[in-house]
Design a protein around this motif. Structure first.
Motif, PDB file in Angstrom:
ATOM      1  N   VAL A  28      50.748  84.971 -25.479  1.00  0.00           N
ATOM      2  CA  VAL A  28      52.048  85.597 -25.277  1.00  0.00           C
ATOM      3  C   VAL A  28      52.259  85.831 -23.786  1.00  0.00           C
ATOM      4  CG1 VAL A  28      53.514  87.551 -25.917  1.00  0.00           C
ATOM      5  CG2 VAL A  28      51.750  86.737 -27.510  1.00  0.00           C
ATOM      6  N   ASP A  29      53.375  85.323 -23.277  1.00  0.00           N
ATOM      7  CA  ASP A  29      53.690  85.409 -21.852  1.00  0.00           C
ATOM      8  C   ASP A  29      54.842  86.395 -21.653  1.00  0.00           C
ATOM      9  OD1 ASP A  29      54.447  84.936 -19.161  1.00  0.00           O
ATOM     10  OD2 ASP A  29      53.823  82.834 -19.301  1.00  0.00           O
ATOM     11  N   PHE A  88      63.107  99.242 -30.050  1.00  0.00           N
ATOM     12  CA  PHE A  88      62.836  97.814 -30.002  1.00  0.00           C
ATOM     13  C   PHE A  88      62.549  97.391 -28.573  1.00  0.00           C
ATOM     14  CE2 PHE A  88      64.379  93.420 -29.438  1.00  0.00           C
ATOM     15  CZ  PHE A  88      63.545  92.772 -30.331  1.00  0.00           C
ATOM     16  N   SER A  89      61.441  96.668 -28.418  1.00  0.00           N
ATOM     17  CA  SER A  89      61.137  96.083 -27.109  1.00  0.00           C
ATOM     18  C   SER A  89      60.436  94.750 -27.332  1.00  0.00           C
ATOM     19  CB  SER A  89      60.263  97.008 -26.268  1.00  0.00           C
ATOM     20  OG  SER A  89      59.015  97.219 -26.878  1.00  0.00           O
ATOM     21  N   ILE A  90      60.857  93.768 -26.553  1.00  0.00           N
ATOM     22  CA  ILE A  90      60.212  92.463 -26.603  1.00  0.00           C
ATOM     23  C   ILE A  90      58.989  92.523 -25.696  1.00  0.00           C
ATOM     24  CG2 ILE A  90      60.447  90.017 -26.053  1.00  0.00           C
ATOM     25  CD1 ILE A  90      63.441  90.305 -26.757  1.00  0.00           C
ATOM     26  N   GLU A  91      57.833  92.223 -26.269  1.00  0.00           N
ATOM     27  CA  GLU A  91      56.585  92.269 -25.507  1.00  0.00           C
ATOM     28  C   GLU A  91      56.315  90.957 -24.791  1.00  0.00           C
ATOM     29  OE1 GLU A  91      54.966  95.100 -25.116  1.00  0.00           O
ATOM     30  OE2 GLU A  91      56.415  96.083 -26.432  1.00  0.00           O
ATOM     31  N   GLY A  92      56.846  89.842 -25.295  1.00  0.00           N
ATOM     32  CA  GLY A  92      56.671  88.560 -24.637  1.00  0.00           C
ATOM     33  C   GLY A  92      57.018  87.410 -25.556  1.00  0.00           C
ATOM     34  N   VAL A  93      57.005  86.207 -24.977  1.00  0.00           N
ATOM     35  CA  VAL A  93      57.304  84.984 -25.692  1.00  0.00           C
ATOM     36  C   VAL A  93      55.988  84.294 -26.049  1.00  0.00           C
ATOM     37  CG1 VAL A  93      58.405  82.709 -25.526  1.00  0.00           C
ATOM     38  CG2 VAL A  93      59.497  84.709 -24.482  1.00  0.00           C
ATOM     39  N   VAL A  94      55.868  83.867 -27.292  1.00  0.00           N
ATOM     40  CA  VAL A  94      54.695  83.101 -27.714  1.00  0.00           C
ATOM     41  C   VAL A  94      54.852  81.695 -27.143  1.00  0.00           C
ATOM     42  CG1 VAL A  94      53.373  82.183 -29.662  1.00  0.00           C
ATOM     43  CG2 VAL A  94      54.406  84.467 -29.817  1.00  0.00           C
ATOM     44  N   ILE A  95      53.977  81.348 -26.198  1.00  0.00           N
ATOM     45  CA  ILE A  95      54.078  80.024 -25.573  1.00  0.00           C
ATOM     46  C   ILE A  95      53.096  79.029 -26.177  1.00  0.00           C
ATOM     47  CG2 ILE A  95      55.033  80.887 -23.416  1.00  0.00           C
ATOM     48  CD1 ILE A  95      52.175  80.491 -22.207  1.00  0.00           C
TER      49      ILE A  95
END
Length: 135
Positions: free
Chosen positions: A63-64, A113-120
């Motif tokens: 996760v980035d 709600f918070s986005i922790e990162g994008v699964v790359i």
């Protein structure tokens, strides 16, 4: 690490000799899998909601946090204190599963709600990992 490329074609019942066309390529899994080391963390998928995009229970997720989130990305988010891995629809403010048996989840204004990162990247371990079992 030294890589011995093995090219298998459909219909071949065995592999070529590893010595055939042997050559070495420098390869670092860190460089291959992680784009922004200081902004990357690793998690483990749980459940079946993302099977439609190839993420299965127990898979390792890279996760980035540095990557800009786009609609349709697979993300890890914190929704009301629970970490979830979902597809994001930014326009409709929905978290989508990649499995028809799971309903879309709207992100409402009162939700935490918070986005922790994008699964790359995602990695599937075909044998149990001692490192993952210990956690």
């Amino acid at each position: 690490m030294k890589v011995i490329p093995l090219r298998a074609r459909a219909g071949i019942t065995g592999f070529e000799s590893p010595a055939t066309d042997y050559y070495q390529l420098p390869l670092s899994l860190d460089e291959l899998l992680i784009e922004h080391p200081s902004a990357t963390f690793i998690g483990q998928a749980a459940g079946d909601s993302m099977q439609g995009v190839g993420i299965f229970d127990g898979d390792v997720l890279i996760v980035d946090r540095h990557v800009m989130v786009r609609s349709g990305d697979v993300i890890v988010a914190n929704l009301n204190g629970e970490f979830v891995c979902k597809l994001i629809d930014t326009r409709r403010k929905l978290l989508l599963s990649a499995n028809e048996s799971h309903q879309p989840v709207p992100v409402l204004e009162w939700d935490q709600f918070s986005i922790e990162g994008v699964v790359i990247r995602s990695i599937r371990c075909h044998r149990p990992s001692k490192v993952l079992e210990a956690s």
